[in-house]
Design an enzyme around this catalytic site. Structure first.
Site, PDB file in Angstrom:
ATOM      1  N   ASP A   1       0.863  -1.170   0.000  1.00 20.21           N
ATOM      2  CA  ASP A   1       0.000   0.000   0.000  1.00 20.21           C
ATOM      3  C   ASP A   1       0.910   1.233   0.000  1.00 20.21           C
ATOM      4  O   ASP A   1       2.118   1.120   0.252  1.00 20.21           O
ATOM      5  CB  ASP A   1      -0.893  -0.036   1.246  1.00 20.21           C
TER       6      ASP A   1
ATOM      7  N   ASP B   1      -0.181   5.162   0.993  1.00 22.41           N
ATOM      8  CA  ASP B   1      -0.430   6.111   2.083  1.00 22.41           C
ATOM      9  C   ASP B   1      -0.513   5.382   3.417  1.00 22.41           C
ATOM     10  O   ASP B   1      -1.306   4.449   3.578  1.00 22.41           O
ATOM     11  CB  ASP B   1      -1.751   6.855   1.847  1.00 22.41           C
TER      12      ASP B   1
ATOM     13  N   ASP C   1      -1.550  -1.158   5.934  1.00 22.81           N
ATOM     14  CA  ASP C   1      -1.748  -0.521   7.238  1.00 22.81           C
ATOM     15  C   ASP C   1      -3.213  -0.444   7.648  1.00 22.81           C
ATOM     16  O   ASP C   1      -3.533   0.284   8.590  1.00 22.81           O
ATOM     17  CB  ASP C   1      -1.164   0.900   7.211  1.00 22.81           C
TER      18      ASP C   1
END
Length: 229
Positions: free
Chosen positions: A9, A11, A176
């Site tokens: 991922d 961001d 995250d």
């Protein structure tokens, strides 16, 4: 190393982007005479793509329902304004998380294929990667508008596995959030999550990842040890 393909991922995983996204959002809200929002709110809205984040911010600042914002005639114009502001803000207050660049370089030295799978629109994805010198680190980049569907749809990960002929058992997804966990599960691959990113205000343990790792620096050691365990 056990894993031959690692998808990341963007961001909250590779780059802390919330501060500059906040600036661009508030620039836009101010331009349209709306009150600003806080970074903690922006962090909860990150995950479904920048357009959806802007919709959430507009709904909060205007005091109206999200569906009403989506039906606003001027939403397109507001989106264009945000695009201009984010182009100007991108790279000004974002920062790489610790050990990101070093870990990516080490993984490449091990011959691991690296990919980004993000819901961020491609024009923003490329800006962030370029601003932080990561645009040459990845073999493939799948943004939120690259394919007909985005995370938690597994097609982004599946696209990468197909491109490099790597099976699910040799593929790892690092993210995250619960969105990342759900995407990996649907693709049938292992998922490791970082605790410091943007998980919509929820504890990362609730996502039940295969591993929770404190930083990207632990990827090479943990991945290597997992292959011998």
């Amino acid at each position: 190393m056990h894993y031959r393909l690692i998808c990341f991922d963007l961001d909250g995983t590779l780059v802390e982007t919330a501060p500059e996204i906040l600036d661009a959002v508030n620039d836009t809200l101010e331009q349209f005479d709306l009150p600003g929002v806080e970074q903690s709110q922006v962090e909860r809205w990150i995950g479904h793509g920048t357009h959806e984040l802007l919709v959430q911010a507009l709904a909060y600042a205007s005091g109206v329902e999200v569906q009403a914002v989506r039906a606003m005639p001027r939403l397109f114009a507001i989106g264009q304004a945000f695009d201009d502001h984010y182009a100007r803000r991108c790279g000004t207050r974002g920062r790489l998380y610790p050990s990101v660049r070093e870990t990516l370089y080490e993984l490449r030295e091990h011959g691991v294929r690296l990919a980004v799978v993000t819901n961020k629109e491609s024009r923003y994805t490329q800006r962030v990667l370029s601003q932080h010198g990561l645009n040459t680190c990845f073999d493939r980049v799948v943004s939120g508008d690259t394919l007909p569907a985005k995370k938690p749809d597994p097609r982004g990960i599946e696209d990468c596995m197909r491109a490099f002929a790597v099976p699910p058992g040799r593929t790892l997804f690092v993210g995250d959030s619960s969105i990342d966990a759900a995407t990996a599960r649907r693709a049938g691959v292992a998922v490791w999550l970082l605790p410091y990113g943007y998980n919509m205000g929820q504890p990362i343990e609730a996502c039940a990842p295969d591993r929770t790792i404190p930083s990207l620096a632990s990827i090479t050691d943990t991945a290597s040890s997992s292959s011998s365990s």
